[in-house]
Design an enzyme around this catalytic site. Structure first.
Site, short mmCIF file in Angstrom:
data_model
loop_
_atom_site.label_atom_id
_atom_site.label_comp_id
_atom_site.label_asym_id
_atom_site.label_seq_id
_atom_site.Cartn_x
_atom_site.Cartn_y
_atom_site.Cartn_z
N CYS A 191 0.83 -1.21 0.00
CA CYS A 191 0.00 0.00 0.00
C CYS A 191 0.86 1.25 0.00
O CYS A 191 1.42 1.63 -0.98
CB CYS A 191 -0.94 -0.04 1.19
SG CYS A 191 -2.32 -1.15 0.92
N ILE B 168 1.51 -2.38 7.64
CA ILE B 168 2.25 -1.62 6.64
C ILE B 168 1.62 -1.79 5.26
O ILE B 168 1.53 -0.85 4.47
CB ILE B 168 3.73 -2.07 6.59
CG1 ILE B 168 4.32 -2.14 8.00
CG2 ILE B 168 4.54 -1.17 5.68
CD1 ILE B 168 4.20 -0.85 8.78
N GLU B 169 1.18 -3.02 4.97
CA GLU B 169 0.65 -3.32 3.65
C GLU B 169 -0.70 -2.67 3.39
O GLU B 169 -0.94 -2.11 2.32
CB GLU B 169 0.51 -4.84 3.48
CG GLU B 169 1.82 -5.57 3.21
CD GLU B 169 2.33 -5.32 1.81
OE1 GLU B 169 1.58 -4.78 0.98
OE2 GLU B 169 3.50 -5.65 1.54
N SER B 170 -1.62 -2.80 4.34
CA SER B 170 -3.01 -2.46 4.05
C SER B 170 -3.71 -1.68 5.15
O SER B 170 -4.92 -1.47 5.08
CB SER B 170 -3.79 -3.76 3.81
OG SER B 170 -3.79 -4.55 5.01
N TYR C 232 9.40 1.34 2.85
CA TYR C 232 8.57 0.24 3.34
C TYR C 232 9.09 -0.34 4.66
O TYR C 232 8.37 -0.42 5.66
CB TYR C 232 8.53 -0.85 2.27
CG TYR C 232 7.63 -2.02 2.56
CD1 TYR C 232 6.25 -1.91 2.39
CD2 TYR C 232 8.14 -3.24 2.98
CE1 TYR C 232 5.42 -2.99 2.63
CE2 TYR C 232 7.33 -4.31 3.23
CZ TYR C 232 5.95 -4.18 3.04
OH TYR C 232 5.14 -5.25 3.29
#
Length: 423
Positions: free
Chosen positions: A19, A125-127, A231
């Site tokens: 994301c 972190i991703e979504s 990231y």
């Protein structure tokens, strides 16, 4: 096979994405002294010696905190992200609310595999722990899996079900992929996690580029896309805030919130009250209340597991795996439509959540298609419904029904859906 897969990923490194993002430490994460140590990269699945944690703790965040293994980082990009988090004090409240049903499940899967507990923070972190998150690069779910990675690790994606949004299927696939990447990059978790974000080919090329020039191959010295450079700092910053108690992580009870029950056949939940409770726990089923063409499980509230099991067992089984939308026409009734499609009126009402026998012209109904193959046929010059029906041994009425055609007129270039049986 794995070599072929690596080559495919090398050529498709842009397909995997996360994301949002920010930067991290000048050395690969090293476990702290007398705490978990990353196993040799010769192992197929990365393992970490388990950190003893208080199993009686009443907060999942504290359970994670007690097992953090990556070394703290003073890198400016990590500290910049720490400052960002601190300037958005409500952020973790939103995250905790979304993560509440799922975080303990993710933590337990990471622990069971002996992986670093930091990986349990990756959906943050991703979504932002949004099960329905979808990126412009077609990544989806908590773990932001792309179709390529998902299918390689056995995650089902059909018109009825997208396993990338299922907590069980997606978590197993993500951890399988991370374990592979850890081995692929010789036990370096920074490189593995970066590859999860941007693709292993891109990370491998960045490492090779620095090696050829005698430069450091530490993560922070690699030439990677901006999103990937930011990231790992996000991950390390979240871990730092948790470790040092610099920010409030609203409590998530450290007891089982969900249960995974077997679901041997597709069903359609028959009351609004019932299916609404399940929708947030089973976002993989894209056409609620139809639980069709998915895995052989369903996620339910843990405290209601026995009630849900009894409830689902009493639901009628689906007569087929393929479905169509039927538009109600003048003269139709439930009994007429049911007879035409070899169904009972009761089944028809259950499939479509109908509380009465009243239907309206123009409304659509969900109907099963008993077929072995779905074909998209492009209309060519000289085609007619009769000619196409004869060629595929089906009826004109079936073609019209499958494609909601009110007339027999076809246009060259149109696409027709045909459902063919082997018999």
């Amino acid at each position: 096979m794995m070599h072929l897969f690596r080559f495919t990923l090398l050529c498709s490194s842009l397909l995997l994405s996360a994301c949002t993002t920010t930067p991290v430490s000048t050395a690969p994460p090293q476990p702290k002294t007398a705490t978990p140590t990353v196993a040799s990269s010769t192992h197929t699945t990365a393992t970490v010696e388990r950190v003893t944690f208080d199993e009686q703790t009443d907060d999942v965040w504290q359970r994670i905190r007690s097992q953090l293994t990556f070394a703290p980082s003073e890198h400016e990009s990590v500290q910049a992200r720490v400052n960002w988090y601190l300037s958005h004090p409500n952020y973790m409240h939103v995250i905790s609310e979304r993560a509440k049903p799922f975080l303990l499940y993710v933590v337990e899967q990471v622990e069971n595999r002996g992986l670093p507990i930091e990986l349990a923070l990756m959906p943050l972190i991703e979504s932002d722990f949004d099960t329905s998150a979808y990126s412009h690069k077609h990544a989806s779910g908590l773990w932001q899996l792309t179709p390529l990675i998902a299918k390689h690790y056995g995650v089902k994606i059909t018109p009825w079900y997208d396993g990338r949004q299922d907590i069980v299927d997606a978590t197993h696939a993500a951890l399988d992929f991370l374990s592979y990447l850890h081995k692929r990059f010789d036990g370096n978790w920074y490189h593995a996690i970066a590859a999860y974000n941007t693709g292993e080919g891109r990370v491998a090329q960045a490492i090779k580029h620095n090696q050829q020039r005698g430069k450091s191959t530490h993560f922070f010295d690699l030439s990677l896309p901006k999103q990937t450079r930011h990231y790992i700092p996000k991950l390390l910053a979240a871990a730092q805030l948790l470790r040092n108690k610099q920010m409030q992580f609203p409590k998530i009870p450290n007891h089982t919130a969900i249960a995974v029950l077997p679901l041997k056949q597709g069903v359609i939940l028959n009351t609004d009250k019932a299916w609404r409770k399940l929708q947030t726990l089973n976002p993989g089923y894209t056409r609620f209340p139809a639980l069709l063409d998915g895995p052989e499980h369903i996620v339910v509230p843990a405290l209601q597991a026995s009630q849900w099991q009894d409830y689902v067992a009493k639901l009628p089984a689906m007569p087929g795996k393929q479905w169509q939308h039927y538009t109600i026409e003048k003269g139709d009734s439930l009994s007429v439509i049911a007879q035409r499609h070899a169904l009972t009126v009761s089944q028809l009402k259950t499939f479509n959540q109908l509380k009465s026998n009243n239907i309206k012209i123009g409304d659509t109904l969900l109907l099963p298609i008993l077929a072995d193959q779905q074909l998209d046929y492009t209309v060519r010059a000289g085609d007619s419904l009769w000619r196409i029906a004869r060629h595929f041994n089906i009826s004109v009425d079936e073609i019209k029904k499958w494609n909601a055609l009110s007339k027999d007129v076809l246009r060259v270039g149109d696409t027709l859906k045909l459902f063919l049986s082997k018999t």
